[in-house]
Scaffold this active site. Structure first.
Site, PDB file in Angstrom:
ATOM      1  N   ASP A 101       3.275  -1.532  -0.894  1.00  0.00           N
ATOM      2  CA  ASP A 101       4.596  -1.280  -0.415  1.00  0.00           C
ATOM      3  C   ASP A 101       5.182  -2.345  -1.197  1.00  0.00           C
ATOM      4  OD1 ASP A 101       3.914   0.551   1.197  1.00  0.00           O
ATOM      5  OD2 ASP A 101       3.791  -1.013   3.105  1.00  0.00           O
TER       6      ASP A 101
HETATM    7  N1  URA Z   1      -0.834  -1.334   4.128  1.00  0.00           N
HETATM    8  C1  URA Z   1       0.269  -1.283   4.193  1.00  0.00           C
HETATM    9  O1  URA Z   1       0.729  -1.066   5.264  1.00  0.00           O
HETATM   10  N2  URA Z   1       1.082  -1.725   3.283  1.00  0.00           N
HETATM   11  C2  URA Z   1       0.569  -2.006   2.061  1.00  0.00           C
HETATM   12  O2  URA Z   1       1.466  -2.219   1.016  1.00  0.00           O
HETATM   13  C3  URA Z   1      -0.938  -1.634   1.916  1.00  0.00           C
HETATM   14  C4  URA Z   1      -1.626  -1.251   3.123  1.00  0.00           C
END
Ligand code: URA
Length: 236
Positions: A101
């Site tokens: 993310d």
């Molecule tokens: N899980 C998440 O919620 N976000 C990420 O970026 C990676 C794994």
């Protein structure tokens, strides 16, 4: 891209030896000898020959990036993770292997090896992804059990995950083998807590290099690449 850099990347020459070869007239671009190591070439358009042999920009590259928050795991758009690689990120076919993310930090593999990435991301390989998290409020016994047994989310049931909370349960590490959208955040949310910080510290056999500051990257070592290839064959 600079001609010396390109020449080094398509041969077994070091950057310095590539510069020497260029100055000695061994390198031609689009049929004409070019003697300036800093001449610009476009790997997508220009044809480069070394000693009369067309150079093929083929050998795969593998980088470990310590992704900072604020960059997207995409090849298009602004503030992409590829932009952090400067000129190296301009190489054709490079992409992030998996997604973090925008607000997640940590280990991201950047490569142009599509078949390897496909295998590493396949749910059947069960390649482990380990994250350090901070969360609020503190995790409860029930929440931890839910994560360990497999949290039931709105669209799927997560596989059982390993979780090692800190004594105050406001942080810890969690290891998952899937890579669904917002997976860790959603698992913790289901367990009654909100992730306030997330950093990936391991991807299969690769551990985030502590020498890489936020935004730092380096090529994988031969040992790391070999370990990744083994993980792609049988997981972790
Ligand atoms: N899980 C998440 O919620 N976000 C990420 O970026 C990676 C794994």
């Amino acid at each position: 891209m600079r001609l010396d850099k390109y020449t080094a990347s398509v041969s077994h020459l070091s950057r310095r030896d590539a510069s020497g070869a260029i100055r000695r007239g061994r390198v031609a671009v689009n049929g004409a000898v070019v003697r300036s190591p800093d001449a610009a070439v476009d790997p997508d358009r220009d044809t480069v020959e070394i000693d009369g042999v067309p150079a093929v920009y083929a050998a795969n590259v593998y980088y470990m990036l310590n992704k900072p928050a604020g960059y997207i795991s995409s090849t298009e758009g602004s503030r992409t993770v590829l932009a952090l690689l400067g000129e190296d990120g301009a190489r054709r076919g490079l992409f992030p292997c998996g997604r973090l993310d925008a607000d997640t930090e940590g280990l991201l593999l950047i490569t142009d090896d599509g078949p390897l990435a496909h295998l590493l991301l396949s749910p059947r390989r069960h390649v482990e992804k380990e994250y350090f998290f901070e969360c609020s409020p503190a995790l409860t016994d029930e929440g931890i059990k839910m994560i360990e047994e497999g949290a039931v989310l709105s669209d799927f049931t997560a596989k059982p995950a390993k979780i090692a909370p800190s004594p105050d349960r406001l942080s810890g590490t969690i290891t998952v083998t899937e890579g669904k959208y917002h997976q860790v955040k959603r698992m913790l949310a289901r367990a009654g807590s909100e992730v306030t910080y997330l950093r990936r510290v391991r991807f299969g056999p690769l551990t985030l290099d502590p020498a890489l500051g936020p935004g730092g990257y380096r090529p994988l070592t031969r040992g790391e690449t070999d370990a990744l290839k083994r993980a792609s064959e049988k997981g972790n």
